[in-house]
Design a protein around this motif. Structure first.
Motif, short mmCIF file in Angstrom:
data_model
loop_
_atom_site.label_atom_id
_atom_site.label_comp_id
_atom_site.label_asym_id
_atom_site.label_seq_id
_atom_site.Cartn_x
_atom_site.Cartn_y
_atom_site.Cartn_z
N UNK A 150 102.61 -18.51 -23.40
CA UNK A 150 101.78 -17.96 -24.47
C UNK A 150 102.05 -18.67 -25.80
N UNK A 151 103.32 -18.91 -26.10
CA UNK A 151 103.64 -19.62 -27.34
C UNK A 151 103.14 -21.07 -27.29
N UNK A 152 103.28 -21.71 -26.13
CA UNK A 152 102.81 -23.10 -25.99
C UNK A 152 101.30 -23.20 -26.16
N UNK A 153 100.57 -22.22 -25.64
CA UNK A 153 99.12 -22.19 -25.78
C UNK A 153 98.75 -22.07 -27.26
N UNK A 154 99.48 -21.23 -27.97
CA UNK A 154 99.26 -21.11 -29.41
C UNK A 154 99.56 -22.41 -30.14
N UNK A 155 100.67 -23.05 -29.78
CA UNK A 155 101.04 -24.33 -30.41
C UNK A 155 99.96 -25.39 -30.20
#
Length: 233
Positions: free
Chosen positions: A78-83
């Motif tokens: 989820x954090x990587x998708x945001x990044x």
């Protein structure tokens, strides 16, 4: 509502998973910021409660909010998708069951300017137990020492003296720096912050800090990852 050519200062990335009772306070605390130049990326990680709907409702209210719905892949993904879609100069992580104080971004903006845009801004967090008892982490943080930015001194303090070394939310990170070293969160593990934070300090050469207690981290919430014990941990 940016002027022509003005850079977005912050991208705030919030992974959201089954936090319907807390999400409203989280998002509202971001919308209530005194500093306005940011985008908010809500990544709904396959929530099975009303969290996804709450994200969409907020997105209808504010053009600053971008919502992504995906199958459940865990916090790291989820954090990587945001990044991957973030456009701001600096990345701010907030968890969907926590919330932030209203002068956070304004303070960060000023601290970053004073230090001439370092790779990493180190911050201080509050932990709240049962919604009542507040613990102020890193009260002994040597502000002046860290503001001078000497890497040896910074690392010595963060890894030896800090009582709150690992949380990814503690570090506000320049997006160009993240991209340069292709930094991502390791998927499939709990404690993914240990890998992420170690790499931040391995590669970075410029640091500063903020003494503003900006982040309210709920502890002991039923159903939160840290209250569960299993082999993956």
């Amino acid at each position: 509502n940016l002027g022509e050519g003005q850079m977005l200062r912050f991208s705030i990335i919030v992974p959201v998973y089954n936090v319907e009772n807390y999400l409203q306070q989280c998002v509202q605390s971001i919308l209530d910021q005194t500093f306005n130049n940011y985008e908010l990326i809500l990544v709904d990680d396959g929530s099975t409660d009303m969290s996804g709907n709450i994200c969409d409702e907020f997105a209808n209210l504010s053009s600053k909010i971008n919502v992504i719905h995906q199958e459940n892949n865990g916090l790291s993904v989820a954090r990587n998708v945001g990044l991957a879609i973030a456009r701001g100069e600096y990345i701010v992580f907030v968890d969907g069951d926590d919330y932030i104080e209203k002068y956070a971004l304004e303070n960060f903006h000023n601290d970053i300017n004073a230090a001439h845009n370092p790779d990493i801004l180190i911050t201080r967090l509050k932990q709240v137990y049962d919604g009542m008892h507040v613990q102020y982490m890193d009260a002994e943080m040597p502000i002046k020492t860290i503001q001078t930015g000497n890497k040896d001194n910074v690392i010595r303090w963060v890894f030896n003296q800090s009582n709150d070394t690992w949380p990814a939310v503690k570090y506000i990170v320049r997006r160009e720096f993240i991209n340069k070293y292709r930094l991502q969160f390791a998927a499939g593990f709990y404690h993914e912050d240990i890998d992420w934070t170690s790499r931040l300090f391995l590669y970075s050469n410029s640091f500063t800090c903020s003494d503003y207690y900006w982040y309210v981290h709920r502890k002991g919430r039923k159903g939160s990852i840290t209250t569960q014990k299993d082999v993956k941990r």
